[in-house]
Design a protein around this motif. Structure first.
Motif, mmCIF file in Angstrom:
data_model
loop_
_atom_site.group_PDB
_atom_site.id
_atom_site.type_symbol
_atom_site.label_atom_id
_atom_site.label_comp_id
_atom_site.label_asym_id
_atom_site.label_seq_id
_atom_site.Cartn_x
_atom_site.Cartn_y
_atom_site.Cartn_z
ATOM 1 N N GLY A 147 0.811 -1.213 0.000
ATOM 2 C CA GLY A 147 0.000 0.000 0.000
ATOM 3 C C GLY A 147 0.837 1.253 0.000
ATOM 4 N N THR A 148 0.183 2.381 0.050
ATOM 5 C CA THR A 148 0.844 3.688 -0.021
ATOM 6 C C THR A 148 1.367 4.097 1.350
ATOM 7 O OG1 THR A 148 -1.277 4.755 0.368
ATOM 8 C CG2 THR A 148 -0.616 4.411 -1.930
ATOM 9 N N PRO A 149 2.232 5.129 1.406
ATOM 10 C CA PRO A 149 2.721 5.611 2.700
ATOM 11 C C PRO A 149 1.591 6.064 3.611
ATOM 12 C CG PRO A 149 4.104 6.432 0.927
ATOM 13 C CD PRO A 149 2.912 5.773 0.272
ATOM 14 N N PHE A 150 1.921 6.222 4.865
ATOM 15 C CA PHE A 150 0.926 6.462 5.904
ATOM 16 C C PHE A 150 0.635 7.955 6.069
ATOM 17 C CE2 PHE A 150 4.054 3.117 7.030
ATOM 18 C CZ PHE A 150 3.300 2.047 6.581
ATOM 19 N N THR A 151 -0.479 8.254 6.719
ATOM 20 C CA THR A 151 -0.883 9.645 6.914
ATOM 21 C C THR A 151 -0.726 10.124 8.350
ATOM 22 O OG1 THR A 151 -3.180 8.931 7.236
ATOM 23 C CG2 THR A 151 -2.516 9.529 4.994
ATOM 24 N N SER A 152 -0.759 9.212 9.313
ATOM 25 C CA SER A 152 -0.743 9.636 10.716
ATOM 26 C C SER A 152 0.632 9.542 11.367
ATOM 27 C CB SER A 152 -1.743 8.805 11.528
ATOM 28 O OG SER A 152 -1.359 7.433 11.564
ATOM 29 N N ARG A 153 1.520 8.733 10.815
ATOM 30 C CA ARG A 153 2.847 8.542 11.384
ATOM 31 C C ARG A 153 3.870 8.445 10.252
ATOM 32 N NH1 ARG A 153 -0.386 9.081 14.912
ATOM 33 N NH2 ARG A 153 -0.530 8.010 16.939
ATOM 34 N N THR A 154 5.088 8.857 10.546
ATOM 35 C CA THR A 154 6.219 8.609 9.653
ATOM 36 C C THR A 154 6.933 7.375 10.180
ATOM 37 O OG1 THR A 154 6.468 10.960 9.155
ATOM 38 C CG2 THR A 154 8.356 9.538 8.701
ATOM 39 N N VAL A 155 7.086 6.363 9.333
ATOM 40 C CA VAL A 155 7.584 5.071 9.797
ATOM 41 C C VAL A 155 8.729 4.601 8.906
ATOM 42 C CG1 VAL A 155 6.985 2.675 10.305
ATOM 43 C CG2 VAL A 155 5.290 4.483 10.663
ATOM 44 N N PHE A 156 9.866 4.369 9.535
ATOM 45 C CA PHE A 156 11.021 3.792 8.865
ATOM 46 C C PHE A 156 11.279 2.391 9.421
ATOM 47 C CE2 PHE A 156 11.986 8.339 8.532
ATOM 48 C CZ PHE A 156 12.455 8.455 7.223
ATOM 49 N N SER A 157 11.658 1.499 8.540
ATOM 50 C CA SER A 157 12.227 0.219 8.964
ATOM 51 C C SER A 157 13.721 0.269 8.713
ATOM 52 C CB SER A 157 11.617 -0.934 8.162
ATOM 53 O OG SER A 157 12.364 -2.121 8.385
ATOM 54 N N ALA A 158 14.511 0.040 9.747
ATOM 55 C CA ALA A 158 15.932 -0.200 9.523
ATOM 56 C C ALA A 158 16.048 -1.546 8.806
ATOM 57 C CB ALA A 158 16.689 -0.223 10.839
ATOM 58 N N ALA A 159 16.954 -1.647 7.842
ATOM 59 C CA ALA A 159 16.999 -2.828 6.982
ATOM 60 C C ALA A 159 18.347 -3.532 7.072
ATOM 61 C CB ALA A 159 16.720 -2.421 5.533
ATOM 62 N N HIS A 160 18.300 -4.873 7.001
ATOM 63 C CA HIS A 160 19.518 -5.672 7.063
ATOM 64 C C HIS A 160 20.168 -5.777 5.685
ATOM 65 C CE1 HIS A 160 16.751 -8.780 5.526
ATOM 66 N NE2 HIS A 160 17.822 -9.439 5.120
ATOM 67 N N VAL A 161 21.419 -6.199 5.661
ATOM 68 C CA VAL A 161 22.094 -6.490 4.398
ATOM 69 C C VAL A 161 22.141 -8.000 4.194
ATOM 70 C CG1 VAL A 161 23.513 -4.409 4.362
ATOM 71 C CG2 VAL A 161 24.374 -6.456 5.495
ATOM 72 N N VAL A 162 22.143 -8.400 2.924
ATOM 73 C CA VAL A 162 22.221 -9.813 2.560
ATOM 74 C C VAL A 162 23.655 -10.115 2.132
ATOM 75 C CG1 VAL A 162 21.314 -11.652 1.101
ATOM 76 C CG2 VAL A 162 19.815 -9.753 1.805
#
Length: 384
Positions: free
Chosen positions: A27-42
């Protein structure tokens, strides 16, 4: 489908995995919160390397995972500790990761923020050297068009003699930054070398210095990421921030209540646990966007047990569980990590992580996850 899982006493018990994953859609980005996921490397599993050699990264799989997060509306927090900065990924590898992910974000329209640190310094450093190292990394991140996250620095923690040194270094960097940055306070449970950050091991005194840095440059601080695993302290800091400065929770123990907030405010999110929880977390935040806080908590509260399991002490090894779940979920073809960190957790730890993640419906293909779990068990002498 059944699988025999080992117990602590060496016996086996039969577990019946889910047959269907949790139903979520991109889905599209959110409207009530700004949310980041820290991401792992492969890691590149075919590289002839060793734990103390420069990281060998599978760039295609690494970038594919970021596209997965973006497809669910999440922002990507790149080259953070989840990507094994300082635990397998050196500055040269992090710089390449920032360049590649920055270009990919532009190509797909994904939101990205990148870690700025001082990890090119490999020995004792002076304060001017620390400042110069930060400047080098800040320039690279800004060149890519990504937002900068000023990470806590081991070199600064070692070189600083008191709060005034932190005020000086961070003040200089904030004056230089072309756009507002995120300040990251990473606690010593994530990195023991950061004990006494902000000039004191007394968290009240350290909090005062941290807030002084922000108060002196509120126009250059988009927000703060607090990773202390203390909900009450984060709430206290959140309530003391200047207007317009966001709080991004980094509390992988208490994130549902902190994101939900209270009558005086809420936290946005920048979390390592949203790497394995990505689609489910995104679904929960979309429910929150409608004003349904109870529905949000109903989806996200059950994930806390898994998060607390992955982040149990030694907390810095949570990356191993994150990559393990990415392998079970089919986001990568192997369970190999840069720096050999796949050895950092035990078989009982993996077994419990599998069971909790399966119970949440996190695996898009439960049969694939079961088969891969059986392979891991067989490698440890647990035959089915």
């Amino acid at each position: 489908m059944t699988i025999r899982l080992p117990l602590a006493d060496g016996s086996l018990r039969t577990y019946e995995p889910r047959t269907e994953p949790l139903a979520v859609t991109p889905g599209t980005p959110f409207t009530s919160r700004t949310v980041f996921s820290a991401a792992h490397v492969v890691a590149d599993p075919f590289a002839d390397t060793s734990p103390d050699a420069p990281a060998a990264v599978d760039w295609d799989a690494t970038l594919a995972f970021r596209r997965h997060l973006w497809s669910h509306g999440l922002g990507v927090a790149e080259a953070m500790d989840t990507a094994q900065r300082g635990m397998g990924l050196d500055w040269a590898g992090a710089a390449e990761l920032i360049r590649r992910s920055g270009a990919e974000a532009k190509a797909v329209g994904g939101r990205i923020a990148c870690g700025v640190g001082t990890d090119q310094l490999t020995g004792p450093a002076t304060l001017p050297e620390v400042r110069a190292a930060y400047e080098e990394q800040l320039a690279l991140v800004e060149e890519t068009g990504a937002q900068a996250i000023l990470m806590a620095s081991r070199a600064l923690a070692a070189a600083a003699s008191g709060p005034e040194d932190y005020l000086d270094v961070y003040g200089h960097l904030l004056r230089q930054a072309s756009e507002p940055v995120v300040l990251h306070w990473l606690g010593p449970m994530f990195d023991p070398a950061l004990e006494g950050y902000w000039g004191s091991s007394d968290l009240d005194a350290a909090t005062g210095t941290f807030l002084d840095v922000i108060a002196a440059h509120p126009d250059k601080v988009d927000g703060i990421k607090v990773s202390l695993l203390e909900a009450r302290r984060e709430i206290d800091i959140r309530r003391r921030l200047p207007g317009g400065v966001r709080c991004y929770t980094g509390d992988d123990f208490n994130y549902p209540e902190l994101i939900a907030g209270d009558e005086q405010g809420f936290s946005h999110a920048l979390l390592g646990i949203f790497d394995p929880l990505g689609p489910l977390a995104a679904e929960a935040v979309r429910v929150l966007d409608t004003g349904d806080t109870a529905g949000f908590r109903g989806l996200l509260d059950p994930t806390v047990e898994l998060s607390r399991h992955l982040f149990q002490t030694p907390t810095r090894f949570y990356k191993t569980g994150v990559v393990f779940l990415a392998w079970l979920a089919g986001h990568q073809s192997h369970f190999t990590m840069v720096g050999g960190l796949q050895s950092a957790r035990s078989l009982p730890h993996f077994t419990r992580a599998y069971e909790l993640a399966d119970g949440l419906g996190l695996f898009p293909d439960p049969k694939l996850a079961e088969d891969r779990m059986k392979t891991l068990l067989a490698l440890h002498g647990v035959n089915q």
